[in-house]
Design a protein around this motif. Sequence first.
Motif, PDB file in Angstrom:
ATOM      1  N   GLY A   1       0.771  -1.237   0.000  1.00 45.25           N
ATOM      2  CA  GLY A   1       0.000   0.000   0.000  1.00 45.25           C
ATOM      3  C   GLY A   1       0.797   1.278   0.000  1.00 45.25           C
ATOM      4  O   GLY A   1       0.233   2.365   0.181  1.00 45.25           O
ATOM      5  N   ARG A   2       2.108   1.202  -0.224  1.00 48.49           N
ATOM      6  CA  ARG A   2       2.905   2.438  -0.248  1.00 48.49           C
ATOM      7  C   ARG A   2       4.066   2.316  -1.227  1.00 48.49           C
ATOM      8  O   ARG A   2       4.483   1.217  -1.583  1.00 48.49           O
ATOM      9  N   PHE A   3       4.556   3.477  -1.636  1.00 40.56           N
ATOM     10  CA  PHE A   3       5.697   3.527  -2.540  1.00 40.56           C
ATOM     11  C   PHE A   3       6.990   3.454  -1.740  1.00 40.56           C
ATOM     12  O   PHE A   3       7.155   4.159  -0.752  1.00 40.56           O
ATOM     13  N   THR A   4       7.899   2.590  -2.189  1.00 37.87           N
ATOM     14  CA  THR A   4       9.167   2.397  -1.513  1.00 37.87           C
ATOM     15  C   THR A   4      10.292   2.390  -2.551  1.00 37.87           C
ATOM     16  O   THR A   4      10.059   2.583  -3.736  1.00 37.87           O
ATOM     17  N   SER A   5      11.501   2.141  -2.101  1.00 36.93           N
ATOM     18  CA  SER A   5      12.623   1.996  -3.019  1.00 36.93           C
ATOM     19  C   SER A   5      12.594   0.588  -3.603  1.00 36.93           C
ATOM     20  O   SER A   5      11.933  -0.303  -3.063  1.00 36.93           O
ATOM     21  N   PRO A   6      13.306   0.351  -4.709  1.00 35.86           N
ATOM     22  CA  PRO A   6      13.357  -1.007  -5.267  1.00 35.86           C
ATOM     23  C   PRO A   6      13.914  -2.004  -4.261  1.00 35.86           C
ATOM     24  O   PRO A   6      14.527  -1.634  -3.256  1.00 35.86           O
ATOM     25  N   LYS A   7      13.722  -3.289  -4.551  1.00 42.95           N
ATOM     26  CA  LYS A   7      14.104  -4.345  -3.617  1.00 42.95           C
ATOM     27  C   LYS A   7      15.575  -4.288  -3.240  1.00 42.95           C
ATOM     28  O   LYS A   7      15.949  -4.546  -2.107  1.00 42.95           O
TER      29      LYS A   7
ATOM     30  N   PHE B   1       0.934   3.036 -15.670  1.00 40.77           N
ATOM     31  CA  PHE B   1      -0.136   2.034 -15.638  1.00 40.77           C
ATOM     32  C   PHE B   1      -1.063   2.272 -14.440  1.00 40.77           C
ATOM     33  O   PHE B   1      -1.038   1.515 -13.463  1.00 40.77           O
ATOM     34  N   PRO B   2      -1.917   3.292 -14.509  1.00 38.77           N
ATOM     35  CA  PRO B   2      -2.884   3.510 -13.432  1.00 38.77           C
ATOM     36  C   PRO B   2      -4.121   2.640 -13.629  1.00 38.77           C
ATOM     37  O   PRO B   2      -4.284   1.996 -14.675  1.00 38.77           O
ATOM     38  N   SER B   3      -4.990   2.633 -12.652  1.00 38.31           N
ATOM     39  CA  SER B   3      -6.262   1.938 -12.787  1.00 38.31           C
ATOM     40  C   SER B   3      -7.187   2.752 -13.699  1.00 38.31           C
ATOM     41  O   SER B   3      -6.836   3.862 -14.121  1.00 38.31           O
ATOM     42  N   LYS B   4      -8.354   2.228 -13.994  1.00 38.40           N
ATOM     43  CA  LYS B   4      -9.291   2.928 -14.869  1.00 38.40           C
ATOM     44  C   LYS B   4      -9.680   4.297 -14.328  1.00 38.40           C
ATOM     45  O   LYS B   4      -9.968   5.214 -15.095  1.00 38.40           O
ATOM     46  N   ILE B   5      -9.692   4.421 -13.003  1.00 39.80           N
ATOM     47  CA  ILE B   5     -10.094   5.696 -12.392  1.00 39.80           C
ATOM     48  C   ILE B   5      -8.880   6.550 -12.016  1.00 39.80           C
ATOM     49  O   ILE B   5      -9.009   7.555 -11.321  1.00 39.80           O
ATOM     50  N   GLY B   6      -7.697   6.129 -12.461  1.00 42.52           N
ATOM     51  CA  GLY B   6      -6.508   6.936 -12.249  1.00 42.52           C
ATOM     52  C   GLY B   6      -5.767   6.692 -10.955  1.00 42.52           C
ATOM     53  O   GLY B   6      -4.818   7.418 -10.637  1.00 42.52           O
ATOM     54  N   THR B   7      -6.187   5.677 -10.189  1.00 44.77           N
ATOM     55  CA  THR B   7      -5.522   5.383  -8.923  1.00 44.77           C
ATOM     56  C   THR B   7      -4.476   4.284  -9.130  1.00 44.77           C
ATOM     57  O   THR B   7      -4.283   3.784 -10.231  1.00 44.77           O
ATOM     58  N   VAL B   8      -3.820   3.896  -8.041  1.00 44.73           N
ATOM     59  CA  VAL B   8      -2.806   2.847  -8.115  1.00 44.73           C
ATOM     60  C   VAL B   8      -3.489   1.494  -8.311  1.00 44.73           C
ATOM     61  O   VAL B   8      -4.505   1.192  -7.674  1.00 44.73           O
ATOM     62  N   ILE B   9      -2.938   0.671  -9.193  1.00 44.82           N
ATOM     63  CA  ILE B   9      -3.479  -0.663  -9.441  1.00 44.82           C
ATOM     64  C   ILE B   9      -3.359  -1.514  -8.180  1.00 44.82           C
ATOM     65  O   ILE B   9      -2.361  -1.449  -7.470  1.00 44.82           O
TER      66      ILE B   9
END
Length: 210
Positions: free
Chosen positions: A84-90, A132-140
């Motif tokens: 549920g959040r944006f982080t750095s790559p693995k 690549f957002p969802s249809k409503i512009g949110t995060v997939i």
Amino acid sequence: RIGRFAKTEKPPHQAAALTRSEGEKLLATIQELYPEWHAFFLTALRSGMRKGELIALQWGDIQFGESAEDHNRYILVQRNYSQGRFTSPKSNKPRRIDLSKQLRAELLQLRDTRILKAMMAGKSSIANELVFPSKIGTVIKPDNIAVRYMQPALEKAGLRRFRFHDLRHSFGSHLIQDGASLAYVRDQMGHSSIQITVDTYGHLIPGADI
């Protein structure tokens, strides 16, 4: 507390990968059933990006180059989406993935469509918007991708079951089969060490099973 004394050695994980023909068949079926998802799955197969990295990809992360012949074209992977959040790559550091001509062409077409929509909405840039957002512009939602799109497409195409992560393995496997060095594969995949690359893809090196 006997667990630590009774541990058994787990066999090393070997990558499960789609063949090139299986990959093309999957993409064709995605195009037939869910055309709006074709670019997403093409990027997964042609870049080896993890699911969270694909979800977090922004237009400003893509260097298209002056033309298809310009070698200065790549995807800069510098963020991930997890829990549920944006982080750095693995690996906790960004990496550059070379952008194939096929993927460049598809993403350019998608970008031009998005730019037109943005201009009509009065925006001047889409650099910070998700590719690549969802249809409503949110995060997939990550858990929906395999269940709603990938598995039905695999069944429709008559292919065996694969995990979404196997698309990443397919990218690494095809690089190895094309003769890429392990060091190049490590850098493209974002492995923290070349040993991980060897353990995962070493069995695919031509002649490794002789």
